[in-house]
Design a protein around this motif. Sequence first.
Motif, PDB file in Angstrom:
ATOM      1  N   TYR A  47      29.010 -40.953   9.727  1.00 47.17           N
ATOM      2  CA  TYR A  47      29.919 -41.979  10.226  1.00 47.17           C
ATOM      3  C   TYR A  47      30.119 -43.079   9.196  1.00 47.17           C
ATOM      4  O   TYR A  47      31.140 -43.774   9.226  1.00 47.17           O
ATOM      5  CB  TYR A  47      29.431 -42.505  11.590  1.00 47.17           C
ATOM      6  CG  TYR A  47      29.408 -41.395  12.618  1.00 47.17           C
ATOM      7  CD1 TYR A  47      30.539 -40.611  12.819  1.00 47.17           C
ATOM      8  CD2 TYR A  47      28.275 -41.084  13.345  1.00 47.17           C
ATOM      9  CE1 TYR A  47      30.534 -39.562  13.711  1.00 47.17           C
ATOM     10  CE2 TYR A  47      28.261 -40.036  14.251  1.00 47.17           C
ATOM     11  CZ  TYR A  47      29.396 -39.280  14.426  1.00 47.17           C
ATOM     12  OH  TYR A  47      29.392 -38.232  15.303  1.00 47.17           O
ATOM     13  N   LYS A  58      40.443 -43.539  19.419  1.00 46.64           N
ATOM     14  CA  LYS A  58      41.172 -43.788  18.174  1.00 46.64           C
ATOM     15  C   LYS A  58      42.395 -42.882  18.078  1.00 46.64           C
ATOM     16  O   LYS A  58      43.498 -43.337  17.794  1.00 46.64           O
ATOM     17  CB  LYS A  58      40.258 -43.522  16.983  1.00 46.64           C
ATOM     18  CG  LYS A  58      39.299 -44.658  16.658  1.00 46.64           C
ATOM     19  CD  LYS A  58      38.722 -44.411  15.277  1.00 46.64           C
ATOM     20  CE  LYS A  58      37.468 -45.208  15.013  1.00 46.64           C
ATOM     21  NZ  LYS A  58      37.628 -46.644  15.049  1.00 46.64           N
ATOM     22  N   ILE A  66      31.083 -45.730  17.993  1.00 47.43           N
ATOM     23  CA  ILE A  66      30.701 -44.540  17.235  1.00 47.43           C
ATOM     24  C   ILE A  66      29.441 -44.824  16.440  1.00 47.43           C
ATOM     25  O   ILE A  66      28.492 -44.023  16.411  1.00 47.43           O
ATOM     26  CB  ILE A  66      31.847 -44.108  16.301  1.00 47.43           C
ATOM     27  CG1 ILE A  66      33.054 -43.653  17.112  1.00 47.43           C
ATOM     28  CG2 ILE A  66      31.398 -43.009  15.363  1.00 47.43           C
ATOM     29  CD1 ILE A  66      34.275 -43.359  16.265  1.00 47.43           C
ATOM     30  N   THR A 106      35.797 -41.618  19.636  1.00 41.94           N
ATOM     31  CA  THR A 106      36.667 -41.032  18.613  1.00 41.94           C
ATOM     32  C   THR A 106      38.019 -40.685  19.221  1.00 41.94           C
ATOM     33  O   THR A 106      39.066 -40.881  18.584  1.00 41.94           O
ATOM     34  CB  THR A 106      36.025 -39.771  18.021  1.00 41.94           C
ATOM     35  OG1 THR A 106      34.634 -40.005  17.856  1.00 41.94           O
ATOM     36  CG2 THR A 106      36.641 -39.437  16.690  1.00 41.94           C
ATOM     37  N   GLY A 113      36.937 -32.843  13.935  1.00 44.25           N
ATOM     38  CA  GLY A 113      36.303 -33.446  15.099  1.00 44.25           C
ATOM     39  C   GLY A 113      36.195 -32.460  16.239  1.00 44.25           C
ATOM     40  O   GLY A 113      35.158 -32.341  16.881  1.00 44.25           O
TER      41      GLY A 113
END
Lengths: 630, 337, 255
Positions: free
Chosen positions: A336, A410, A371, A407, A443
Amino acid sequence: MKKFFATAFARGLFWQFVGTLLGAGLITGIRAAMGLSVTDKFFFTEPAWVLGGFIGVLFFLGGNGSVSDWFKWARGIDTPEHHEEHYSGWEKYFHVSLDHKVIGIQYTVVALALISIGGLFALIFRTELAASKLQFLTEDLLLFGQNGLQLYNTLMSLHGMIMIVSILLGVAGIINYVVPLLLGAQDMAFPRLNAFSFWVAVPAAVLLLMSLVLGGFDTGWTGYPPLSARAPVGVQMFFLGVFTAGWSSILGALNVIATVIRMRSKGMTAWRMPIFVWAAVATSLIALTATQLIGLSFQLVMFQRLFGMGFFDPAKGGNPVLFQHLFWFYSHPAVYVFVLPGLGVISELLPVFARKPLFGYRWIAMSSLGIALVGFVVWAHHMFTSGMNSYLRLPFMYSTLLVAIPTGVKFFSWVATLWKGKIETPTPMLFVLGGIVVFLMGGLSGPPNATVSTDLHLHDTYFIVGHFHDTIFGGFVFPFFAALYYWFPKATGRRMNEFWGKVHFWMMTPSFFVLTLGMMRIGLLGMRRRIADYDPALGFDTTHLILTIAGYLIGLSVLIFFFNFFNSIKNGEKADGNVWNSRSPEWQVPSPMPMHNYDQPFEVVGEPYDYGLPGSKYVEFSAPAKNTHK
Amino acid sequence: MQHFVIVGILIVIMSILTYFGLDAAGLAKQMHPVSASAQAVSIDWLWDWQVIAMSSLFALIFVPLVYSLVVFRRRKGETGDGEHIEGNTTLEITWTVLPLFAVLAFAYMGAYSLGETNRVDPEAIEIKVRAQQFTWTFEYPEYGFVSTELHLPVNQQVVLKMESADVIHSFWVPEFRVKQDVVPGRVTDYRITPTLVGNYKVRCAELCGMSHYKMENPVVVDTQADYDVWIAEQQANAAAAQTPEGQGQLLTVKYGCIGCHSVDGSKLVGPSWLGIYGSTREFADGTSAVADDAYITQSIREPLAHEVLGFSPSTMPPFTLTDEEIANIIAYLKTLK
Amino acid sequence: MSHILDKSSAFRQGVVIFVYLAVLTVLEYFVAVTFNAVSILVVVAVIKAALVMYYYMHVYKLNEESGADAHSYSYKTDTNRLGLWLFLLSDSFVFAGLMTARVNLLGLTRPHLNQLLGLAVTAVLLISSFFMNRGETAMAHGDKKGFMTNTIITFLLGLGFLLGVVAVEWPLAAEEGLTASSSATGAIFYMMTGMHAFHVFTGLIFLVVVWNNARKNIYSAEQHWGVEAAAVYWHFVDLVWIFFYPALYLIGKVL
Ligand code: HEA
Ligand code: HEA
Ligand code: CUA
Ligand SMILES: [Cu+2]
């Protein structure tokens, strides 16, 4: 040439060389006096190399002058807050500078150099993999004291670690260059520490590369003992290099946090900071704390080898799995560290090119922190098959799956930002969009690894390799290129060639899709990671050949980028104004950025991303910004 | 509104296309290596759901992204900015909560599937596995023999008790799906119920050094009848090998020597044993010695003592064998002419 | 600047806190030798740590308002203080990592060590913290001489601790067969004490530097960031020992 040898860079390297010999000589002398062996396969003995490597780093830093101010302080001598800049042109970048913009560029260039080296290694071992059977990395080959098999492993491991270090430096480069500008600060909170953080990374890179010629090592970038406790001396240089690079990362992160807390310009409340700053803070929180654990885990193996300390040696009551916990406690959050700034770049640039406010600014800001925080409690998802206590599997599966939520926020917010915009697609925007899609693929290939039972199949196969090339490229490499194309005019006053930029993008992206999808495919079918050769009966030859070609095409596209980059510094089209028509403060003043950033301080009077709101303003300079060039 | 309808339809189409595209590319169910164990069933089941979820989530983001790029692109000569939309809390909450449900579903399915793969049959056959650089050996304690091939009866759960002699390895038969590391200093369990008769390979999945890639041994799933035949053969072989040479040969299997030493002259990680006994060995430092009993004993107990030309002495771990075992191995080496 | 006490009450506060810490340490030792209740030992360590952080390391100063002038000494000092605390936060992860390793490898057992020596070095380090606090307080009130004297005492005690561990405890343990290479227990013992000793060593260097600078009249009651940093660092090293001491000497059964 003479000028080059007078630079802090060259001096540092020279002193590192001297220091290494001195340190190694010292141990050799002591060993001789004690009647122990004094030479080994790679001339010096292992303890001699380790101390030599360590002293070499100290000598580098002493020799290139990046710590001299601190020594003055210790002796009670005050120094001016900023040094006069003695050098101009390229020389500036090879000397110790306290200017965050110079340091940012230094970081970036070293990162690019390391990406090339790491990429070259990848191309070498990809060539070997292009067909089954050993082609040139054979058992009869002998290079740097390793046969071909060993060399394959060394190149593969170094590829991994050098790439990771290059990402850390690239992240630091962008953050260093951009964050003080976005905050309206003159510099980072601790300019000397900043210079130190950069310079310590240079000897670290040298150490990493030294491992190649000192017999290499065959452990992968993860360096699991007991294998790493038996590998050749090279692994010690690898450990030492990572350890040193870790300090660069830790101290750099410390500086970023202090800068954001202490150096914001007037009116810049937390919710008015550019979104990239949030990402930088989230990243730095991880780098500041977790990095210590990879340093520690490698240090313990180092000591196990040097002093026979049995931390991970079952014969002495040690526990090999303990190492994995310590290692992944850093190395998971580290991923990350790679992506958060990249995702920050995406969030920062999208509104500029969509000409619309960033959708859900606060949610995106909080998702970065989310995150980062959740990232601290998922590390054991790398260890589902490791033989750790099996009751740990479920909690780590759950926590890992949770990362998908912030995530996802986003992604959805990005799409909503584009919706009903007036989208422009110059090169930086292309890389932003490419980054989104590639990171989405990466992802989404994460949760199948996170659910334990599927991971039992996927673990240590090329599926994982595909997963992380996707996440790393989408989360870091693409946004990194976007940032380079975007802020290039700010740093140089010229812009990079659009045509070649587009060639770069359209060559890299499809090749990259082919590369990672191919990896995932053969991974599922049974292709293990970290093997120099594969069973022809598996029928992977064609796919591997295609993968290798794709790898070469990516390399070629990067080469085109380099050509464009260096050529544009001198010959690029002049662009000293607000090239992208952005609201961000750094674009409100002429390029290249003046020495001490803003001649007039500015005050934040509005929201950062109010595109499309007539009459709105983000920053206001106390006097009209001078439009003179320097 | 019209935009949303179009995008909605496209998302559905794209999801389906992506799923079948992935399937065709070998990323979904269809092209897995064939499934040969009971455990593989629940793993493949979960995997298929994962691919479905991946495909639709990919489409969910990808379609509106590309749609915006096309429909909301800046046209030639257009100026000005897009619409001033700052955000929408309801939407944000929606796309936080809906994925949360997806996550919960996968958490549940993951736990269920893991439970299935761990299901214990008390009747399971126990086999001992020993992993070492760079070979596997299998010991059948019930029948008292060791083998370099793993034979398993079909439709019968086995539990492998795995130990490592040196570094970490990982037991993986892709067709069985499940994978388990073998860690020095502890015994790890690997439970599997083979369901499909056939020849497979165990492939070491954890980097364990130079020849990690070669650490593959045959795994055979037999019908019960074939299995019984094989067991009987092995037992007979073990009984026949009551001579010192025979014992020696078995020992080289048991301790995995043959992972590094060939008996046919080909070069593996260690020197071949063909004709080794009594020959003159050349060392890296230019000296040489004759391979007699003392030399071979030393080679086994302290491999670091000399560096055979072209090999790296630290590769071979020191073995603490009894004098009798070594004598048997020497007897065996003598037969390799 | 609300927290500044007058000189004598500041000194008095130092004494009171020291007494608390000393009593808690004795309590800890007593609990360990009598009924070895791990939970109590952990609670005591946490209380001690909190006392040190608040009263000796002045963690609340992080919250101080330093005015708007970014070029003033006090603004910069506040930035420096933040930087130092961030560093300590980072550093504490190394120690936490070692602690994790200890728990993983030893569980509820501990190496056989000389109890009295352990208590003695612990006491020495604690007393050194007391004198460090006096030194810093003296400087904060412009008393250079007081600072110099107290720093020398701190330095000597710190050196005593360092030698007590490295030159006495290590050879003693080695004689009993606990060496770095004998077992994982030995490895973790030498690693923890060694890593801590390394920090003590750097702390000693730091003390020499600020002492020397004080001699050159660089610090004043208003401007003495160097002294504060040295003191906070010194107390941090003490703080680590507050956890390491019970982890190595008190918790669990002797192997
Ligand atoms: C940049 C780096 C990066 C990033 C961002 C990630 C992100 C994630 N990774 Fe990855 N990973 C690596 C780099 C990275 N990884 C590396 C380098 C390795 C291998 C190390 C080695 O062994 O060498 C690895 C290995 C790895 C493993 C171990 C596999 C194994 O060895 O067996 C696992 C297991 O859980 C995992 C999971 C995840 C998950 C769940 C995410 C999540 O963060 C992903 C979250 C994102 C999404 C899910 C997509 C967007 C979300 C939505 C659209 C919302 C809706 C979605 C759902 C409801 C599912 N990764
Ligand atoms: C930043 C991270 C990063 C990046 C960018 C890459 C880029 C690439 N990687 Fe990656 N890779 C990793 C991180 C990364 N990798 C990691 C962490 C591992 C795991 C290691 C381990 O298992 O321990 C790994 C492992 C790994 C493997 C698995 C090896 C194995 O398990 O045996 C493979 C195999 O195909 C591979 C391929 C590639 C390819 C083809 C590229 C290509 O994209 C490379 C393209 C080439 C370039 C970018 C170079 C361009 C420059 C030039 C051509 C020279 C120009 C020269 C000058 C200007 C001087 N990588
Ligand atoms: Cu054994 Cu890889
Ligand atoms: Cu991870």
